[in-house]
Motif scaffolding. Sequence first.
Motif, PDB file in Angstrom:
ATOM      1  N   ALA B 103     -28.013  77.923  19.308  1.00  0.00           N
ATOM      2  CA  ALA B 103     -26.667  77.399  19.527  1.00  0.00           C
ATOM      3  C   ALA B 103     -25.626  78.499  19.436  1.00  0.00           C
ATOM      4  N   LEU B 104     -25.868  79.475  18.560  1.00  0.00           N
ATOM      5  CA  LEU B 104     -24.827  80.466  18.323  1.00  0.00           C
ATOM      6  C   LEU B 104     -24.982  81.701  19.198  1.00  0.00           C
ATOM      7  N   LYS B 106     -25.120  81.823  22.412  1.00  0.00           N
ATOM      8  CA  LYS B 106     -24.306  81.781  23.615  1.00  0.00           C
ATOM      9  C   LYS B 106     -22.851  82.136  23.405  1.00  0.00           C
ATOM     10  N   PRO B 107     -22.228  81.576  22.346  1.00  0.00           N
ATOM     11  CA  PRO B 107     -20.803  81.913  22.213  1.00  0.00           C
ATOM     12  C   PRO B 107     -20.557  83.356  21.800  1.00  0.00           C
ATOM     13  N   VAL B 108     -21.611  84.035  21.315  1.00  0.00           N
ATOM     14  CA  VAL B 108     -21.408  85.417  20.893  1.00  0.00           C
ATOM     15  C   VAL B 108     -21.373  86.298  22.130  1.00  0.00           C
ATOM     16  N   ARG B 109     -20.468  87.259  22.140  1.00  0.00           N
ATOM     17  CA  ARG B 109     -20.326  88.035  23.368  1.00  0.00           C
ATOM     18  C   ARG B 109     -20.957  89.411  23.307  1.00  0.00           C
ATOM     19  N   ARG B 110     -20.989  89.988  22.125  1.00  0.00           N
ATOM     20  CA  ARG B 110     -21.494  91.355  22.046  1.00  0.00           C
ATOM     21  C   ARG B 110     -23.018  91.360  22.125  1.00  0.00           C
ATOM     22  N   ARG B 114     -25.879  89.061  20.202  1.00  0.00           N
ATOM     23  CA  ARG B 114     -26.783  88.196  20.961  1.00  0.00           C
ATOM     24  C   ARG B 114     -28.225  88.566  20.687  1.00  0.00           C
TER      25      ARG B 114
END
Lengths: 461, 348
Positions: B103-104, B106-110, B114
């Motif tokens: 779940a987490l 995807k929202p993480v960008r770096r 990821r």
Amino acid sequence: MAFTLASHITLVPLGVALPLITLIMHRRGLRHNDPVALLLARRWSAVMAVQFAVGVVTGTVLSFEFGLLWPGLMGKWGAVFGLGFGVEAWAFFLEAVLIAVYLYGWRRLKPRTHFLLGLPLPAAALLGAFGILAANAWMNTPGGFTLDAQGKPVDVDVRKALFTPMLGPQYWHFIVAMLVTAGYVVAGVYAVGWLRGRRDRYHRLGFTVPFTLAAVLTPVQFLLGDSLARSVFHEQPVKFAATEIVWRTDTHVPEYIFGRLHPDGHVSGGIKIPQLDSMLAGFTPGTKVTGLTSVPADARPTATQATLAHWAFDLMVGIGSLLVLLALWFAWSRLRHRRLPASPWFFRGAACAGVASVVAVECGWITAEVGRQPWIVYGHMRIAEAVTPTRALTLWIMFGLVLLVYVFIFGSLLAVLLKMRTRWRVADEPTGAARDEEPERDTPYGPRSRVPAGPHRDGDG
Amino acid sequence: MIADLIAALLLLVIAAYACAGGTDYGAGFWDLTAGGAERGRRPRWLIDHAMAPVWEVNNVWLVFVLVIMWTGFPVLFQTVFSAMWVPLALAAVGMVLRGAGFALRKPVRRIAGRRLYGAVFALASLLTPFFLGAAVGGIASGRAAPGTAASAEAWSNPTSVLFGLLAVATTAFLGAVFLARDADRFDAPDLVGHFRRRALGSLVALAVLTAVMLTVTRTDAPHVWHGLTHGAGLALVILAGVCSLATGWLLVRRSGTWSRATAVGVVAAAVLAWGVAQRPYLVPTSLTVAEGAGAPSALRWLGLVILVAVVLIAPAVALLYRLDTQGELEPLSDADLRGTGPDHRGEV
């Protein structure tokens, strides 16, 4: 277990109430063809997704823990009160399905169909809460069975086990608490934005809609809480004695605000208001309030536990009272001047209301659970009989592991939500769009590029 | 009678979890083995997209299993969780990490972030089914008799280890079959072959493991072995075999549509065969269905609750899977969440 439950419950308000708040906003957007309202609804649904995902995880862990930590409880009583969880499980399932459809339906489904498919969501949440509360109310006032010669429950009457005397008061108090908390939490985010000078329609709408819902329900919650306390007084006198630190059964019992109960029965510190406790419990000073000493010492909470329950209770009531004042302020401005209160102090209060109401929920949970000590099933099973025989050391290692994992998850959840907020804020600023050309641009349930990425773009791992 | 019915329902729900949850874990398995950030980018992209709308639903099946267990068979629930404390606790930890990682991520960008969440998700996808399988193996070999204290022996024995490996192979197989079809759906023809090869590979691994399992259980779990090689159990084993042959044939023929159904058939038949082979025991030769059952009235109500659940949930699940396979479900994109244009932000 207490820790995982306590963490899980902080997710519950948003889980139960955010769909409703989002749908209210969604409806507003559809009705007035309002792009700002729709944007808010879409963003809230992205938040809903992340928090629901974490809720699924912590919820699954909880059902595992029933077995890992309380095999005695489930082995003996599972058949009597487990049904509430059955109801919860399928409500949860329904919710998972509907949330998936709602979240992923924004783009392709017809707006009306999409909205209608989202509508049953709050109902599913209410149903799930019913199941859990039925189980918890049963632990408070167990019923619907008789014990045979070996002390095994027989003649289970499921209807009576499901609808115990505490269910009604507990359920409504809980539901309204969830709505109020979620309302204040969401509104609080926009209150902060407002205080920082972002006074556009987006922030105004994002604040007003959830805050109105919460403000209307706050006084209702006060009455419900009062009625719940009186039910506890009638159904679980010893628990009531613990939350009010009443030592000896008596009439004309004083009310203590905070204060500390000592093992010999005297109370130090706190504010003492003569007669008030009896008044609150039965409306006359002559009302007899059962004290802790009415039962043997091993069947009641210890002085420390009673003090803890008492403090949690007083804190909850105190926060509730402050929220009522805030709600009245809001109502006065809205009804009298037809606008939001102008004072920055109102918005400061509103910004704190979210955190405060989460604290209140946590306090309510502590009151309910610590006040029941040492019973896990009130009057029938002590915690020591229910707990797993696994060695204490193993349990502590496990606890440490769970603690670590939870810190990681909740930290991540918070970080992700803050990131999303920042990203949206940047996007809302007129010059913000440029930032989105960063290489790593695939984002959550929410934002994501449409087409499979070509070579040499973002990597992951 | 009612206890038998509930036991059958419990078995069906376990089979459903094995199929739905198994596919989900399988996706995690392939995520783990997809290779480095560059090579694994495309498969991971597909895994993310294909799983997202349905993964929560897939995992709620497990909550059902547990609830039916403790309401319907409280003694079994107490027994299993006391004896299998360690593997089940580890599976629970794995589940948390897995869900959170997925779940987490995807929202993480770096990329570093990821990587971390992705690794957590993928590793947990491997460990959780292994430990769940090991717990099942402990039950099947009769090591979780009522009153058994938690011990390593209950889950680190030949049957348990094999069941654990089988669980992992099953998830890998299901995951690859479903992803091959998803690749088709998401217009990624290069990935169809990628996952079809893996599906065939894991099918072979599954067959080998099954053969080993059958020789080991002959002495280690005689009751279940007898059940699997006689009567209804044997029929289901044969059905599973036929389904796997069909899946293999469909995969070689590159016909994606039906391979999903036959793959689910393999797993469902195998789970049902295990359950049927255990009859009339919940834990072979120490706890029968009748002995483990809860109060009859509670069982009747549980039956009713399940019935209502089926009536309410079946259409909803059908709707979800239908919308999902028709491509009606699509995540919001950045543009949808961006309030651009001055008209969106009129001043108060």
